[in-house]
Design an enzyme around this catalytic site. Structure first.
Site, PDB file in Angstrom:
ATOM      1  N   PRO A   1     -26.521   3.245  30.085  1.00  0.00           N
ATOM      2  CA  PRO A   1     -26.910   3.953  28.870  1.00  0.00           C
ATOM      3  C   PRO A   1     -26.744   5.460  28.938  1.00  0.00           C
ATOM      4  O   PRO A   1     -26.980   6.077  29.974  1.00  0.00           O
ATOM      5  CB  PRO A   1     -28.396   3.597  28.715  1.00  0.00           C
ATOM      6  CG  PRO A   1     -28.839   3.214  30.082  1.00  0.00           C
ATOM      7  CD  PRO A   1     -27.651   2.562  30.723  1.00  0.00           C
ATOM      8  N   ASN A   2     -26.335   5.994  27.809  1.00  0.00           N
ATOM      9  CA  ASN A   2     -26.191   7.438  27.568  1.00  0.00           C
ATOM     10  C   ASN A   2     -24.971   8.067  28.253  1.00  0.00           C
ATOM     11  O   ASN A   2     -24.678   9.234  28.020  1.00  0.00           O
ATOM     12  CB  ASN A   2     -27.472   8.210  27.971  1.00  0.00           C
ATOM     13  CG  ASN A   2     -28.671   7.756  27.157  1.00  0.00           C
ATOM     14  OD1 ASN A   2     -28.605   7.750  25.932  1.00  0.00           O
ATOM     15  ND2 ASN A   2     -29.742   7.349  27.813  1.00  0.00           N
TER      16      ASN A   2
ATOM     17  N   ARG B   1     -24.041  15.706  26.487  1.00  0.00           N
ATOM     18  CA  ARG B   1     -25.410  15.507  26.954  1.00  0.00           C
ATOM     19  C   ARG B   1     -25.719  16.436  28.131  1.00  0.00           C
ATOM     20  O   ARG B   1     -25.054  16.387  29.151  1.00  0.00           O
ATOM     21  CB  ARG B   1     -25.484  14.053  27.431  1.00  0.00           C
ATOM     22  CG  ARG B   1     -26.713  13.667  28.153  1.00  0.00           C
ATOM     23  CD  ARG B   1     -26.487  12.330  28.863  1.00  0.00           C
ATOM     24  NE  ARG B   1     -27.730  11.867  29.433  1.00  0.00           N
ATOM     25  CZ  ARG B   1     -27.814  11.004  30.419  1.00  0.00           C
ATOM     26  NH1 ARG B   1     -26.714  10.473  30.943  1.00  0.00           N
ATOM     27  NH2 ARG B   1     -28.974  10.650  30.874  1.00  0.00           N
TER      28      ARG B   1
ATOM     29  N   TYR C   1     -25.010  17.390  33.721  1.00  0.00           N
ATOM     30  CA  TYR C   1     -23.980  16.359  33.878  1.00  0.00           C
ATOM     31  C   TYR C   1     -22.547  16.890  33.771  1.00  0.00           C
ATOM     32  O   TYR C   1     -21.601  16.115  33.946  1.00  0.00           O
ATOM     33  CB  TYR C   1     -24.204  15.243  32.841  1.00  0.00           C
ATOM     34  CG  TYR C   1     -25.480  14.460  33.114  1.00  0.00           C
ATOM     35  CD1 TYR C   1     -25.567  13.616  34.215  1.00  0.00           C
ATOM     36  CD2 TYR C   1     -26.589  14.583  32.288  1.00  0.00           C
ATOM     37  CE1 TYR C   1     -26.734  12.912  34.479  1.00  0.00           C
ATOM     38  CE2 TYR C   1     -27.761  13.886  32.542  1.00  0.00           C
ATOM     39  CZ  TYR C   1     -27.827  13.045  33.649  1.00  0.00           C
ATOM     40  OH  TYR C   1     -28.977  12.348  33.912  1.00  0.00           O
TER      41      TYR C   1
ATOM     42  N   ASN D   1     -22.547   2.652  37.757  1.00  0.00           N
ATOM     43  CA  ASN D   1     -23.509   3.698  37.442  1.00  0.00           C
ATOM     44  C   ASN D   1     -24.395   3.111  36.342  1.00  0.00           C
ATOM     45  O   ASN D   1     -24.051   3.152  35.161  1.00  0.00           O
ATOM     46  CB  ASN D   1     -22.814   4.975  36.959  1.00  0.00           C
ATOM     47  CG  ASN D   1     -23.824   6.103  36.712  1.00  0.00           C
ATOM     48  OD1 ASN D   1     -25.035   5.871  36.737  1.00  0.00           O
ATOM     49  ND2 ASN D   1     -23.317   7.301  36.475  1.00  0.00           N
TER      50      ASN D   1
ATOM     51  N   ALA E   1     -30.019   5.130  33.636  1.00  0.00           N
ATOM     52  CA  ALA E   1     -31.489   5.007  33.684  1.00  0.00           C
ATOM     53  C   ALA E   1     -31.949   3.614  34.115  1.00  0.00           C
ATOM     54  O   ALA E   1     -33.015   3.477  34.722  1.00  0.00           O
ATOM     55  CB  ALA E   1     -32.078   5.361  32.323  1.00  0.00           C
TER      56      ALA E   1
ATOM     57  N   GLU F   1     -22.781   1.871  44.302  1.00  0.00           N
ATOM     58  CA  GLU F   1     -23.627   2.539  43.300  1.00  0.00           C
ATOM     59  C   GLU F   1     -23.219   4.010  43.210  1.00  0.00           C
ATOM     60  O   GLU F   1     -23.068   4.669  44.244  1.00  0.00           O
ATOM     61  CB  GLU F   1     -25.094   2.429  43.755  1.00  0.00           C
ATOM     62  CG  GLU F   1     -26.070   3.175  42.865  1.00  0.00           C
ATOM     63  CD  GLU F   1     -27.523   3.077  43.381  1.00  0.00           C
ATOM     64  OE1 GLU F   1     -27.775   2.379  44.397  1.00  0.00           O
ATOM     65  OE2 GLU F   1     -28.392   3.713  42.764  1.00  0.00           O
TER      66      GLU F   1
ATOM     67  N   HIS G   1     -23.881   7.828  41.135  1.00  0.00           N
ATOM     68  CA  HIS G   1     -24.556   8.717  40.183  1.00  0.00           C
ATOM     69  C   HIS G   1     -23.850  10.058  40.204  1.00  0.00           C
ATOM     70  O   HIS G   1     -23.501  10.563  41.283  1.00  0.00           O
ATOM     71  CB  HIS G   1     -26.036   8.899  40.540  1.00  0.00           C
ATOM     72  CG  HIS G   1     -26.772   7.608  40.559  1.00  0.00           C
ATOM     73  ND1 HIS G   1     -27.112   6.950  39.405  1.00  0.00           N
ATOM     74  CD2 HIS G   1     -27.171   6.820  41.589  1.00  0.00           C
ATOM     75  CE1 HIS G   1     -27.708   5.816  39.728  1.00  0.00           C
ATOM     76  NE2 HIS G   1     -27.744   5.703  41.043  1.00  0.00           N
TER      77      HIS G   1
ATOM     78  N   ARG H   1     -33.923  15.473  41.882  1.00  0.00           N
ATOM     79  CA  ARG H   1     -34.453  15.476  40.520  1.00  0.00           C
ATOM     80  C   ARG H   1     -35.861  14.864  40.477  1.00  0.00           C
ATOM     81  O   ARG H   1     -36.515  14.773  41.505  1.00  0.00           O
ATOM     82  CB  ARG H   1     -33.445  14.762  39.603  1.00  0.00           C
ATOM     83  CG  ARG H   1     -32.067  15.438  39.621  1.00  0.00           C
ATOM     84  CD  ARG H   1     -31.092  14.770  38.692  1.00  0.00           C
ATOM     85  NE  ARG H   1     -31.521  14.887  37.309  1.00  0.00           N
ATOM     86  CZ  ARG H   1     -31.014  14.162  36.300  1.00  0.00           C
ATOM     87  NH1 ARG H   1     -30.030  13.292  36.558  1.00  0.00           N
ATOM     88  NH2 ARG H   1     -31.462  14.308  35.073  1.00  0.00           N
TER      89      ARG H   1
HETATM   90  C1  DQA Z   1     -27.393   9.118  36.415  1.00  0.00           C
HETATM   91  C2  DQA Z   1     -28.786   9.481  36.968  1.00  0.00           C
HETATM   92  C3  DQA Z   1     -29.869   8.708  36.216  1.00  0.00           C
HETATM   93  O1  DQA Z   1     -31.146   9.066  36.739  1.00  0.00           O
HETATM   94  C4  DQA Z   1     -29.842   9.051  34.750  1.00  0.00           C
HETATM   95  O2  DQA Z   1     -30.795   8.284  34.043  1.00  0.00           O
HETATM   96  C5  DQA Z   1     -28.485   8.923  34.141  1.00  0.00           C
HETATM   97  C6  DQA Z   1     -27.311   9.304  34.914  1.00  0.00           C
HETATM   98  C7  DQA Z   1     -26.284   9.980  37.054  1.00  0.00           C
HETATM   99  O3  DQA Z   1     -25.132   9.585  36.944  1.00  0.00           O
HETATM  100  O4  DQA Z   1     -26.562  11.031  37.627  1.00  0.00           O
HETATM  101  O5  DQA Z   1     -28.356   8.584  32.964  1.00  0.00           O
HETATM  102  O6  DQA Z   1     -27.127   7.761  36.742  1.00  0.00           O
END
Ligand code: DQA
Length: 149
Positions: free
Chosen positions: A10-11, A18, A23, A74, A77, A98, A100, A107
């Site tokens: 998501p997002n 964003r 990011y 990835n 959240a 995995e 990120h 964070r």
């Molecule tokens: C994320 C880190 C997560 O905590 C966050 O909710 C994201 C992006 C990252 O790529 O840094 O949406 O996965």
């Protein structure tokens, strides 16, 4: 060789717009291009997807069993909340890396818990979009070694 599924949660469709201070300014399309280029160099075909829906991610992970040679994920959240994604990766029987973009350990504390790490071959975080390329390199090595055995 079966494709690598590169799955985004998501997002991540909002990348570029964003919180750019967190990011960066690259869009998810830029990351998709980067993955395709890295895949071509490594001899891997890439199936790149994004969804905001947890159940869709679970269904794609289920689909990967038998269809893919490995996963780069990835889960955004959902990483920090989803037992369903943990279970689906475990059931896929595939190597998963995995990823990120950010260093989640720098964070908020709620980002320090991952339901994905315990079923992943490894974790890459904090290197921005380059992390996807590193993940594909790691996966390529795992997949090549497995097919030699
Ligand atoms: C994320 C880190 C997560 O905590 C966050 O909710 C994201 C992006 C990252 O790529 O840094 O949406 O996965």
């Amino acid at each position: 060789m079966k494709p690598v599924f590169v799955l985004n949660g998501p997002n991540l469709n909002m990348l570029g717009l964003r919180e750019p201070e967190t990011y960066g300014r690259e869009s998810l399309e830029d990351i998709q291009r980067l993955c395709k280029t890295a895949g071509a160099r490594l001899g891997l075909s890439i199936e790149f997807r994004q969804t905001n829906i947890e159940g869709e991610l679970v269904s794609w992970i289920q689909e990967s069993r038998g269809m893919a040679c490995g996963l780069v994920i990835n889960a955004a959240a959902y990483t920090h909340t989803s037992v369903a994604i943990h279970d689906a990766i475990k059931a896929s029987n595939l190597p998963a890396v995995e990823v990120h973009l950010t260093n989640v350990y720098k964070r908020e504390p709620f980002r320090h818990k991952s339901f994905v790490s315990g079923v992943a071959a490894g974790v890459i975080c904090g290197f921005g979009s380059h992390g996807y390329e590193l993940a594909l390199e790691a996966l390529s090595r795992i997949v090549t070694q497995t097919s030699k055995n």
